[in-house]
Each structure stands twice: as C-alpha cells, then as structure tokens.
Design a protein around this motif. Structure first.
Motif, PDB file in Angstrom:
ATOM      1  N   LEU A 143       0.833  -1.198   0.000  1.00  0.00           N
ATOM      2  CA  LEU A 143       0.000   0.000   0.000  1.00  0.00           C
ATOM      3  C   LEU A 143       0.873   1.254   0.000  1.00  0.00           C
ATOM      4  O   LEU A 143       0.566   2.231  -0.698  1.00  0.00           O
ATOM      5  N   ALA A 144       1.971   1.233   0.753  1.00  0.00           N
ATOM      6  CA  ALA A 144       2.895   2.377   0.762  1.00  0.00           C
ATOM      7  C   ALA A 144       3.455   2.620  -0.638  1.00  0.00           C
ATOM      8  O   ALA A 144       3.571   3.771  -1.083  1.00  0.00           O
ATOM      9  N   ALA A 145       3.787   1.543  -1.347  1.00  0.00           N
ATOM     10  CA  ALA A 145       4.296   1.676  -2.713  1.00  0.00           C
ATOM     11  C   ALA A 145       3.254   2.304  -3.630  1.00  0.00           C
ATOM     12  O   ALA A 145       3.565   3.131  -4.489  1.00  0.00           O
ATOM     13  N   ALA A 146       1.987   1.922  -3.428  1.00  0.00           N
ATOM     14  CA  ALA A 146       0.903   2.476  -4.245  1.00  0.00           C
ATOM     15  C   ALA A 146       0.674   3.954  -3.949  1.00  0.00           C
ATOM     16  O   ALA A 146       0.223   4.707  -4.821  1.00  0.00           O
ATOM     17  N   LEU A 147       0.997   4.372  -2.717  1.00  0.00           N
ATOM     18  CA  LEU A 147       0.761   5.762  -2.299  1.00  0.00           C
ATOM     19  C   LEU A 147       1.952   6.677  -2.573  1.00  0.00           C
ATOM     20  O   LEU A 147       1.852   7.887  -2.386  1.00  0.00           O
ATOM     21  N   LEU A 148       3.047   6.108  -3.035  1.00  0.00           N
ATOM     22  CA  LEU A 148       4.317   6.836  -3.115  1.00  0.00           C
ATOM     23  C   LEU A 148       4.240   8.107  -3.959  1.00  0.00           C
ATOM     24  O   LEU A 148       4.857   9.119  -3.635  1.00  0.00           O
ATOM     25  N   ALA A 149       3.482   8.062  -5.043  1.00  0.00           N
ATOM     26  CA  ALA A 149       3.428   9.208  -5.962  1.00  0.00           C
ATOM     27  C   ALA A 149       2.218  10.103  -5.717  1.00  0.00           C
ATOM     28  O   ALA A 149       1.849  10.901  -6.581  1.00  0.00           O
ATOM     29  N   HIS A 150       1.593   9.981  -4.521  1.00  0.00           N
ATOM     30  CA  HIS A 150       0.421  10.799  -4.179  1.00  0.00           C
ATOM     31  C   HIS A 150      -0.660  10.710  -5.259  1.00  0.00           C
ATOM     32  O   HIS A 150      -1.041  11.704  -5.865  1.00  0.00           O
ATOM     33  N   PRO A 151      -1.184   9.507  -5.513  1.00  0.00           N
ATOM     34  CA  PRO A 151      -2.149   9.340  -6.617  1.00  0.00           C
ATOM     35  C   PRO A 151      -3.493   9.981  -6.324  1.00  0.00           C
ATOM     36  O   PRO A 151      -3.903  10.111  -5.164  1.00  0.00           O
ATOM     37  N   ARG A 152      -4.187  10.378  -7.376  1.00  0.00           N
ATOM     38  CA  ARG A 152      -5.577  10.836  -7.246  1.00  0.00           C
ATOM     39  C   ARG A 152      -6.507   9.640  -7.090  1.00  0.00           C
ATOM     40  O   ARG A 152      -7.575   9.747  -6.479  1.00  0.00           O
ATOM     41  N   LEU A 153      -6.109   8.517  -7.656  1.00  0.00           N
ATOM     42  CA  LEU A 153      -6.939   7.311  -7.675  1.00  0.00           C
ATOM     43  C   LEU A 153      -6.120   6.135  -7.168  1.00  0.00           C
ATOM     44  O   LEU A 153      -4.989   5.917  -7.606  1.00  0.00           O
ATOM     45  N   LEU A 154      -6.680   5.376  -6.244  1.00  0.00           N
ATOM     46  CA  LEU A 154      -6.019   4.199  -5.686  1.00  0.00           C
ATOM     47  C   LEU A 154      -6.885   2.979  -5.970  1.00  0.00           C
ATOM     48  O   LEU A 154      -8.071   2.967  -5.638  1.00  0.00           O
ATOM     49  N   ILE A 155      -6.297   1.954  -6.606  1.00  0.00           N
ATOM     50  CA  ILE A 155      -7.030   0.735  -6.953  1.00  0.00           C
ATOM     51  C   ILE A 155      -6.418  -0.438  -6.191  1.00  0.00           C
ATOM     52  O   ILE A 155      -5.233  -0.740  -6.350  1.00  0.00           O
ATOM     53  N   LEU A 156      -7.225  -1.067  -5.354  1.00  0.00           N
ATOM     54  CA  LEU A 156      -6.761  -2.154  -4.489  1.00  0.00           C
ATOM     55  C   LEU A 156      -7.587  -3.405  -4.757  1.00  0.00           C
ATOM     56  O   LEU A 156      -8.808  -3.389  -4.626  1.00  0.00           O
ATOM     57  N   ASP A 157      -6.910  -4.480  -5.121  1.00  0.00           N
ATOM     58  CA  ASP A 157      -7.582  -5.737  -5.438  1.00  0.00           C
ATOM     59  C   ASP A 157      -7.418  -6.704  -4.264  1.00  0.00           C
ATOM     60  O   ASP A 157      -6.317  -7.185  -4.002  1.00  0.00           O
ATOM     61  N   GLU A 158      -8.504  -6.952  -3.538  1.00  0.00           N
ATOM     62  CA  GLU A 158      -8.507  -7.858  -2.386  1.00  0.00           C
ATOM     63  C   GLU A 158      -7.377  -7.524  -1.402  1.00  0.00           C
ATOM     64  O   GLU A 158      -6.554  -8.382  -1.066  1.00  0.00           O
ATOM     65  N   PRO A 159      -7.295  -6.288  -0.889  1.00  0.00           N
ATOM     66  CA  PRO A 159      -6.159  -5.901  -0.044  1.00  0.00           C
ATOM     67  C   PRO A 159      -6.112  -6.592   1.314  1.00  0.00           C
ATOM     68  O   PRO A 159      -5.066  -6.597   1.959  1.00  0.00           O
TER      69      PRO A 159
END
Length: 304
Positions: A143-159
């Motif tokens: 999740l930290a890797a997904a947030l690294l670039a301050h995204p507008r949209l976050l997509i999580l598959d079965e987190p």
C-alpha cells in the motif's frame, strides 16, 4: 459529483468465453467504491483493464475524463496507485530500500518515502528486511508503494486477502482514512461482504462478469425488506383476525409476517389476538443483512 472512472460496454473474452460482459461502471470522485463479487466473477480482470494491464475485447474506459488507450495510458497511470493481487518486493532489502527503488523509478521526491511509511504505520519497521515482515506488514508495504506518488486514484484488489482479523481491521482503517486526509478516490475489490459494508460509500456488485447492482451503500441497505415476524399458538386463527381488521400479513415458515408497524399498531394487534384468547409467543423485528442481499443479487453464485 464527477466520475473519476467510467466504463461503457466493457467486455473481455478469454478462449471465446466472455469473462466481463457489457460493464457500465461509474466511480464518483472522492468515493470509496467497493467492487463486490464472488471469486471468479471478473473483478480482477476489470481492474486490470482499467489499469491497461489487459486489453478489452470491447467497450471503452475513461479515467480522469481521458480515454484509456496506448496514447494516454502512461499519462493516466502517473496519477494512479494500485495493488493488484499480492505485492511484489525484494526480500533481502529493507522496507525503506524497496520504496527507494520505486521512488527513483517514478521520479518522485524522497520525502514521499517517509510520508508513505508514516501513512501505513511502518516507520518503526523501515530498516527491517522485508523477508522478515509479517503478511500484514507486506500488505502495508504494498500500500505504501501504491501511495508513493500521491495518486488521485487508488485501486486495491482484495487488499485484506490472507490477513488475520487484526490485520484486516488495520487495513480497513488505513483505506477509510485516505479520502478524508488526501482527497483520494479508492476502488477496493473484495468478496468479503462485511469489509465492503464497513469501508465503502458506493458499491458495484458483479456476478458472472456482469454488473448486477451499482449505487451508494445506503441504497443497497434499503433493499433489506424490513418486516416483523410474529409467532402465536394458533397462526391460522390469528391470520384470519388480523386480515379482518385490515392488517396486511402472510404466513411464512410457521410465522406471521407483518409489514413495519408503529408501536401503537403492534400493541393493537396483540390486544386483538389476546381478546380472542390467542397467545402471542414472540414478535421480532427483522431486516435482511448485506449477505442476504448479496446472495440474491448474485443468484446464490457467491463463493463465501
């Protein structure tokens, strides 16, 4: 409220079989969109198409108001963070070193690493090798890797897949906090009904590749068919008396089912039956839970 994601007639075929069928999906900006469905319903395939990881057989995908295609794909993905299936990592490196590699590749400020670790509560474990992380810690690192670039949209598959109850609660709290703190829109897929119920503001239910429901989570709960269930010592006579006095009812599984009634009306019904020497043994207020509604929508196809 504008939609950050819109799909129109989205289809995906594998081996001549449609796995995603004419999908019209709309994800409002600032929402937590729960993408709910049984295992194998087409959730991961849909999310991969939105991310450009799988090519649609038919239909259109718009993200941030732009058409997802080869021309726009990289520009769109710059503003999306994702965690599809299990996170990837270098086990011999620390959590911070793993994020440092991604920070360099994505060309984002180094301060983003510290911020991402703080968001997912891994700051105290940043110098530990990832091979020694627990499953929950690895999910948080993903999740930290997904947030690294301050995204507008976050997509999580079965987190929350594979996490223990404490890990599920922690991941849920992290996800619920993101729209409020950072204005992110989150799409989270799951087959865990209780998780979507506790996280999502909007929900889409997919079954056998087709979207069978899409609206707010409140509207989904409105399908719960609130009613009263009464047990008596003589249901046949009790039903006859209630019907004679204009109270709608039906007998189901040995109980008299009544519509939602105010307290005064319930008291009146009990008095009517008592005056006719019919003992009322139980009255219960009932409402379908999310699981019942889900099973109806997917026609019992869920893998729970």
């Amino acid at each position: 409220m504008a939609n950050l994601i819109e799909t129109k007639g989205l289809c995906k075929s594998y081996g001549g079989t449609l796995r995603v069928k004419d999908l019209h999906m709309a994800v409002p900006e600032g929402s937590i969109y729960g993408f709910l469905g049984p295992n194998g319903a087409g959730k991961s395939t849909t999310l991969k198409m939105i991310l450009g990881l799988a090519h649609p057989t038919g239909g259109e995908i718009d993200v941030f108001g732009k058409r997802m295609n080869e021309k726009n794909r990289l520009d769109i993905l710059q503003h999306i963070g994702s965690l599809i299936e299990s996170p990837s990592y270098y086990g011999h490196l620390t959590g911070e070193e793993n994020l440092k590699i991604l920070q360099t590749l994505r060309n984002v400020p180094e301060d983003n690493i510290r911020e991402a670790l703080d968001i997912v509560r891994l700051t105290s474990q940043k110098d530990k090798k990832v091979a020694h992380y627990s499953l929950g810690m690895k999910q948080r690192l993903g999740l930290a890797a997904a947030l690294l670039a301050h995204p507008r949209l976050l997509i999580l598959d079965e987190p929350t897949n594979g996490l223990d109850p404490a890990g599920i609660q922690e991941m849920r709290e992290l996800i619920c906090d993101l729209p409020r703190r950072f204005g992110m829109t989150v799409v989270v897929s799951s087959h865990l009904l209780s998780e979507i119920d506790q996280m999502a503001t909007h929900v889409g239910v997919i079954a056998d590749g087709a979207l069978v429901y899409q609206n707010t989570i409140e509207r989904l709960h409105e399908k719960s068919e609130h009613h009263l269930a009464m047990r008596t010592l003589n249901n046949a006579m009790a039903q006859s008396i209630l019907t004679h006095h204009g109270v709608a009812n039906e007998v189901r599984d040995g109980e008299i089912i009544l519509p939602p009634l105010e307290d005064a009306k319930i008291a009146q019904c009990v008095t009517l039956l008592a005056d006719s020497s019919i003992g009322v043994t139980r009255i219960e207020e009932r409402r379908k839970n999310l699981e019942d509604i889900f099973l109806e929508l997917t026609e019992g196809a869920a893998s729970l």
